[in-house]
Design a protein around this motif. Structure first.
Motif, mmCIF file in Angstrom:
data_model
loop_
_atom_site.group_PDB
_atom_site.id
_atom_site.type_symbol
_atom_site.label_atom_id
_atom_site.label_comp_id
_atom_site.label_asym_id
_atom_site.label_seq_id
_atom_site.Cartn_x
_atom_site.Cartn_y
_atom_site.Cartn_z
ATOM 1 N N TYR A 234 0.861 -1.178 0.000
ATOM 2 C CA TYR A 234 0.000 0.000 0.000
ATOM 3 C C TYR A 234 0.904 1.236 0.000
ATOM 4 C CZ TYR A 234 -3.715 -3.281 1.085
ATOM 5 O OH TYR A 234 -4.611 -4.330 1.031
ATOM 6 N N SER A 236 1.342 4.918 0.331
ATOM 7 C CA SER A 236 0.644 6.052 0.933
ATOM 8 C C SER A 236 1.238 7.354 0.418
ATOM 9 C CB SER A 236 0.775 5.987 2.464
ATOM 10 O OG SER A 236 0.241 7.142 3.067
ATOM 11 N N HIS A 257 -1.283 -0.934 -4.337
ATOM 12 C CA HIS A 257 -2.450 -0.075 -4.183
ATOM 13 C C HIS A 257 -2.029 1.325 -3.728
ATOM 14 C CE1 HIS A 257 -4.439 -4.028 -4.025
ATOM 15 N NE2 HIS A 257 -3.554 -4.333 -3.083
ATOM 16 N N LYS A 259 -2.844 4.671 -1.687
ATOM 17 C CA LYS A 259 -3.644 5.103 -0.550
ATOM 18 C C LYS A 259 -3.291 6.545 -0.181
ATOM 19 C CE LYS A 259 -6.195 1.551 0.714
ATOM 20 N NZ LYS A 259 -7.662 1.649 0.853
ATOM 21 N N LYS A 270 -3.225 -2.195 12.953
ATOM 22 C CA LYS A 270 -4.146 -1.490 12.073
ATOM 23 C C LYS A 270 -3.534 -0.178 11.595
ATOM 24 C CE LYS A 270 -8.942 0.211 12.066
ATOM 25 N NZ LYS A 270 -10.162 0.345 12.909
ATOM 26 N N LEU A 272 -4.851 3.133 9.706
ATOM 27 C CA LEU A 272 -6.045 3.857 9.266
ATOM 28 C C LEU A 272 -5.632 5.007 8.364
ATOM 29 C CD1 LEU A 272 -9.126 4.395 9.499
ATOM 30 C CD2 LEU A 272 -8.594 5.855 11.489
ATOM 31 N N ASP A 275 -8.897 8.523 4.248
ATOM 32 C CA ASP A 275 -10.184 8.356 3.566
ATOM 33 C C ASP A 275 -11.108 7.411 4.332
ATOM 34 O OD1 ASP A 275 -8.961 5.941 3.141
ATOM 35 O OD2 ASP A 275 -9.173 5.952 0.955
ATOM 36 N N SER A 277 -10.480 4.263 5.096
ATOM 37 C CA SER A 277 -10.135 2.862 4.858
ATOM 38 C C SER A 277 -9.011 2.433 5.796
ATOM 39 C CB SER A 277 -9.723 2.643 3.405
ATOM 40 O OG SER A 277 -8.543 3.371 3.101
ATOM 41 N N TRP A 278 -8.868 1.119 5.996
ATOM 42 C CA TRP A 278 -7.802 0.636 6.868
ATOM 43 C C TRP A 278 -7.355 -0.755 6.439
ATOM 44 C CZ3 TRP A 278 -8.738 -3.847 9.601
ATOM 45 C CH2 TRP A 278 -10.090 -4.229 9.718
ATOM 46 N N ILE A 279 -6.169 -1.116 6.873
ATOM 47 C CA ILE A 279 -5.640 -2.460 6.628
ATOM 48 C C ILE A 279 -4.841 -2.880 7.854
ATOM 49 C CG2 ILE A 279 -5.581 -2.328 4.106
ATOM 50 C CD1 ILE A 279 -2.307 -1.969 5.795
#
Length: 472
Positions: A234, A236, A257, A259, A270, A272, A275, A277-279
């Motif tokens: 991800y 960022s 992806h 982010k 986690k 956060l 937007d 969304s979280w993973i």
């Protein structure tokens, strides 16, 4: 070439990277006595690759770092080799070595080793020696013309040595001390966090979920490496306005992806995002930075690295405030301590090697008395006007030393009669930036649009002054 005035000074240069090496050469040419102190076992500075990062603090939160280089194993230059060489020592492709226009980091190290050996600099360098402290002798000094510096250094397994020099040149670079973002929950997050300073290879992240913070070129490079081993990556980014080249890469890989910025981190792993969304992530790699757009304007982000001179004690005369080193006249001289104290390599976003060379020549000539600086008042006024102009342009304070102007390099060169940047250097530089924006994965290999300008470069004095090169 020794100055006619022959006012030789005893000078200490700190660091044997590109800036320190060219400083040593120009100081010697001007007739000065030079000692270069280098903490590692060889020349190269940032380009001396170090794979052993296990003992380094993962986030670089120590006063003296154990690892200086931030180079990772697969790193290739983002600028073409033609524009990077010192003016009288071109960065040529050599048979049996990495002859690509955008070679790997080892090739640049070999170039610096060649430069060092060609000009007999190695005998002036003390390797495996760390500068512990630099301070003024007999402070306060009423007459800065007679200012001297006490330099304390320590070689491995040896006692500390204390020496006095007439001048000190700080050439320690600015890509080692990590600059980290401030994220809610960052200190409480219990999983792996690291700065790209200690990233070397992708294998340790096999089957992990990795968050790469920052879409600078290093963040892009590392993300593209991780897609082959990590479960999910991800990326960022502070801005959703990413380059066309990065968009192509993300579209190509199902496990990469984009982010937005991170809102907060949590103990359970986690992450956060802003937007909502979280993973759940295994590792966070901080690669925050800034880069240039096609229009040569900045997209602002957090600098990946900060300026740090933990050895330097100027009694508060030179300070680092929000990554602004100052006050420095032309990013080089603190007016109250000039020319006995100087810095090479502070500016960012420039064609570095020729600029370092012009800085070194100016410093050497000032120390020999061949040239002189403006008055203290004039230098301070110049600094104030520069700060005010940056503020008026909306440029954050921590980007004080981000130049990105060919015109500034040429203006600086005029202080010593140093040649202006050749037009082909400027064109090839911009071409690489533009091509990276649109063709991130292939720009280092595809350069048909440069062929005409490459012919201009290879037939210029820069490349022909020492005879034919091995390749073009």
């Amino acid at each position: 070439m020794v100055s006619d005035l022959n006012l030789s000074k005893n000078v200490c240069v700190i660091g044997a990277g590109p800036a320190g090496l060219v400083a040593a050469r120009e100081l010697r040419r001007e007739g000065h006595k030079v000692v270069v102190i280098e903490q590692k076992h060889d020349v190269g500075g940032q380009w001396l690759y170090d794979s052993k990062v296990e003992e380094e603090n993962p986030l670089g939160r120590t006063r003296f770092l154990k690892v200086h280089s931030s180079v990772y194993a697969s790193l290739r230059l983002i600028s073409p080799r033609e524009i990077m060489g010192f003016t009288d020592f071109p960065f040529r492709g050599k048979k049996g070595r990495d002859m690509r226009r955008f070679p790997g980091h080892k090739e640049l190290l070999l170039y610096l080793q060649d430069f060092c050996d060609s000009f007999g600099l190695r005998e002036h360098i003390r390797f495996n020696t760390r500068v512990e402290n630099v301070e003024m002798l007999d402070f306060p000094v009423l007459d800065k013309e007679h200012l001297k510096w006490v330099v304390k250094s320590k070689a491995e397994k040896e006692k500390e040595v204390e020496e006095v020099y007439a001048a000190v040149v700080v050439a320690t670079g600015h890509y080692s001390h990590p600059r980290l973002p401030s994220i809610k929950g960052m200190d409480a997050w219990r999983r792996k966090q690291m700065h790209s300073h200690i990233y070397r290879v992708p294998q340790p992240f096999k089957n992990e979920v990795v968050v790469v913070v920052g879409s600078s070129l290093s963040g892009q490079d590392i993300s593209m490496e991780l897609v082959n081993v990590a479960k999910e990556i991800y990326l960022s980014s502070k801005s959703p306005d990413i380059s066309q080249g990065l968009s192509k890469v993300i579209a190509k890989h199902d496990n990469l992806h984009l982010k937005p910025q991170i809102e907060s981190l949590h103990e359970d792993g986690k992450v956060l995002f802003r937007d909502g969304s979280w993973i759940i992530a295994d590792t966070i790699i901080y690669c925050t930075g800034s880069w240039m757009t096609r229009a040569n304007e900045y997209k602002w982000g957090l600098c990946r690295y900060s300026y740090s001179f933990p050895f330097l004690d100027t009694k508060g005369i030179v300070r680092i405030e929000d990554d602004r080193v100052g006050p420095l006249y032309e990013h080089t001289f603190p007016p109250s301590l000039a020319p006995s104290l100087s810095f090479i390599g502070i500016p960012r976003k420039i064609i570095g090697f020729p600029f370092f060379e012009s800085q070194a020549i100016w410093i050497a000539q000032l120390l020999s008395g061949k040239r002189s600086l403006p008055s203290w008042d004039a230098m301070m006024q110049s600094i104030k006007e520069f700060y005010d102009s940056r503020k008026a342009a909306g440029i954050p304070k921590h980007y004080t030393h981000e130049i990105a102007e060919f015109e500034y390099c040429d203006k600086y060169a005029d202080y010593t009669g140093f040649p202006h940047l050749e037009e082909w250097r400027k064109v090839l530089c911009i071409s690489a930036v533009v091509n990276a924006e649109t063709n991130l994965e292939t720009y280092r290999e595809s350069y048909e649009q440069d062929e005409e300008m490459l012919q201009v470069a290879y037939t210029s004095t820069h490349f022909t002054q020492h005879g034919p090169q091995d390749s073009t």
